[in-house]
Design a protein around this motif. Structure first.
Motif, PDB file in Angstrom:
ATOM      1  N   ALA A  35       0.821  -1.214   0.000  1.00 31.90           N
ATOM      2  CA  ALA A  35       0.000   0.000   0.000  1.00 31.90           C
ATOM      3  C   ALA A  35       0.854   1.262   0.000  1.00 31.90           C
ATOM      4  CB  ALA A  35      -0.924   0.003   1.216  1.00 31.90           C
ATOM      5  N   LEU A  36       1.998   1.210   0.677  1.00 30.18           N
ATOM      6  CA  LEU A  36       2.831   2.404   0.814  1.00 30.18           C
ATOM      7  C   LEU A  36       3.828   2.576  -0.325  1.00 30.18           C
ATOM      8  CD1 LEU A  36       3.599   2.388   4.641  1.00 30.18           C
ATOM      9  CD2 LEU A  36       1.920   3.746   3.409  1.00 30.18           C
ATOM     10  N   MET A  37       4.286   1.474  -0.888  1.00 28.98           N
ATOM     11  CA  MET A  37       5.374   1.556  -1.863  1.00 28.98           C
ATOM     12  C   MET A  37       4.979   1.138  -3.270  1.00 28.98           C
ATOM     13  SD  MET A  37       7.724   2.840  -0.132  1.00 28.98           S
ATOM     14  CE  MET A  37       8.934   2.794  -1.442  1.00 28.98           C
ATOM     15  N   PRO A 100      -0.568   9.804   6.047  1.00 30.06           N
ATOM     16  CA  PRO A 100      -1.990   9.440   5.907  1.00 30.06           C
ATOM     17  C   PRO A 100      -2.274   8.021   6.388  1.00 30.06           C
ATOM     18  CG  PRO A 100      -1.197  10.508   3.916  1.00 30.06           C
ATOM     19  CD  PRO A 100      -0.002  10.282   4.781  1.00 30.06           C
ATOM     20  N   PHE A 101      -1.308   7.127   6.171  1.00 24.44           N
ATOM     21  CA  PHE A 101      -1.515   5.743   6.597  1.00 24.44           C
ATOM     22  C   PHE A 101      -1.560   5.650   8.120  1.00 24.44           C
ATOM     23  CE2 PHE A 101      -0.410   1.380   7.629  1.00 24.44           C
ATOM     24  CZ  PHE A 101      -1.175   0.666   6.721  1.00 24.44           C
ATOM     25  N   LYS A 102      -0.726   6.413   8.801  1.00 22.90           N
ATOM     26  CA  LYS A 102      -0.739   6.406  10.269  1.00 22.90           C
ATOM     27  C   LYS A 102      -2.103   6.852  10.791  1.00 22.90           C
ATOM     28  CE  LYS A 102       4.212   7.321  10.908  1.00 22.90           C
ATOM     29  NZ  LYS A 102       5.216   8.309  11.380  1.00 22.90           N
ATOM     30  N   ARG A 103      -2.656   7.890  10.183  1.00 24.86           N
ATOM     31  CA  ARG A 103      -3.977   8.367  10.613  1.00 24.86           C
ATOM     32  C   ARG A 103      -5.045   7.313  10.333  1.00 24.86           C
ATOM     33  NH1 ARG A 103      -1.815  13.200   8.365  1.00 24.86           N
ATOM     34  NH2 ARG A 103      -2.934  12.885   6.394  1.00 24.86           N
ATOM     35  N   TRP A 104      -4.924   6.669   9.174  1.00 23.86           N
ATOM     36  CA  TRP A 104      -5.865   5.598   8.820  1.00 23.86           C
ATOM     37  C   TRP A 104      -5.761   4.448   9.817  1.00 23.86           C
ATOM     38  CZ3 TRP A 104      -4.733   0.509   7.455  1.00 23.86           C
ATOM     39  CH2 TRP A 104      -5.785  -0.239   6.916  1.00 23.86           C
TER      40      TRP A 104
END
Length: 275
Positions: A35-37, A100-104
């Protein structure tokens, strides 16, 4: 097997598999990296990441645990980390999506607390995800019922002696072969699917006959009080044949095959789903 349940969460359109372990969500590490890379080889990226970050490599076995993840082919052992562990892994991933992923991730963790207090919320969220992805309400109703029937069946398998990943794969394949004439992997190939969930790409008839085969198998297990994988396998074939016979009767009446190449993948242009 621990008391676990596997679900799918979505981060910016990418699926993240998660499993409930000790009353908290554990996320599949490879899915997070993907998802991140947008990496084509997340396993290789994880190895490079540990090489670049010796501190992460040193504590990796404490952060990451191998847990059972329920896939359409059965249970697979996969590397997972809880919210805290994923936060640590993200620190080693240079991606603009990290914040954004941390918040998700924090939001998903909070949702799990809510779902423990009110299990109906999990079902409502699953329905909403399908609705947001553009599925019609009638299809969603069948899909949700199919999920419940599948969970009921796998619970029976676990209680009656199916423990290993290959057990679930074998039993699922037996039902599928007897119902549709193809195994789940062959069915995915037919529909042009890779990582996608096969059942998310079935039409109404395909979902209905899948449910019939699995619900019939569950009932046969209970009536026969079946124990052990060999007997469960015979039951699975019997349950699948019930659905297979019904499928063939319908095909005779409507003049076409129920088994379809069509799917709900977005078209390359325009982004519309095909069916």
């Amino acid at each position: 097997m621990d008391n676990q349940t596997t679900k799918i969460a979505l981060f910016k359109g990418t699926r993240i598999r998660k499993t409930l372990h000790n009353n908290e969500w554990w996320f599949v590490v490879e899915d997070v990296v993907l998802a991140l890379m947008d990496s084509s080889n997340p396993k290789q990226y994880i190895q490079r990441m540990k090489y670049r970050d010796p501190e992460l490599a040193k504590g990796y076995v404490q952060i990451v645990h191998t847990l059972d993840i329920l896939t359409e082919g059965g249970i697979q052992k996969m590397n997972c980390a809880n919210t805290e562990g994923i936060f640590r892994i993200i620190q080693s991933i240079p991606s603009p999506k990290a914040e954004p992923f941390k918040r998700w991730l924090a939001k998903v963790g909070y949702e799990r607390v809510q779902e423990i207090e009110n299990p109906e919320l999990a079902t409502k969220r699953t329905r909403m995800l399908y609705k947001l992805k553009g599925y019609p309400e009638e299809w969603i109703e069948k899909r949700m019922r199919g999920i419940a029937i599948r969970e009921e069946l796998t619970d029976e398998w676990q209680k009656r002696g199916a423990q290993e990943q290959k057990d679930y794969e074998i039993l699922t394949a037996e039902i599928s072969k007897a119902t549709f004439g193809v195994t789940p992997s062959e069915y995915k190939d037919l529909k042009g699917l890779k990582r996608e969930n096969l059942r998310d790409h079935m039409d109404d008839f395909e979902l209905i006959f899948t449910m019939l085969g699995e619900r019939s198998t569950t009932e046969i297990h209970r009536i026969d009080n079946s124990k052990g994988v060999p007997k469960l396998k015979k039951d699975a074939e019997r349950g699948g044949k019930i659905a297979g016979t019904a499928r063939k009767a319908l095909e005779h009446e409507i003049g076409r095959s129920v088994v379809s190449k069509e799917n709900y993948l977005p078209k390359r242009r325009g982004g519309k789903r095909i069916k």
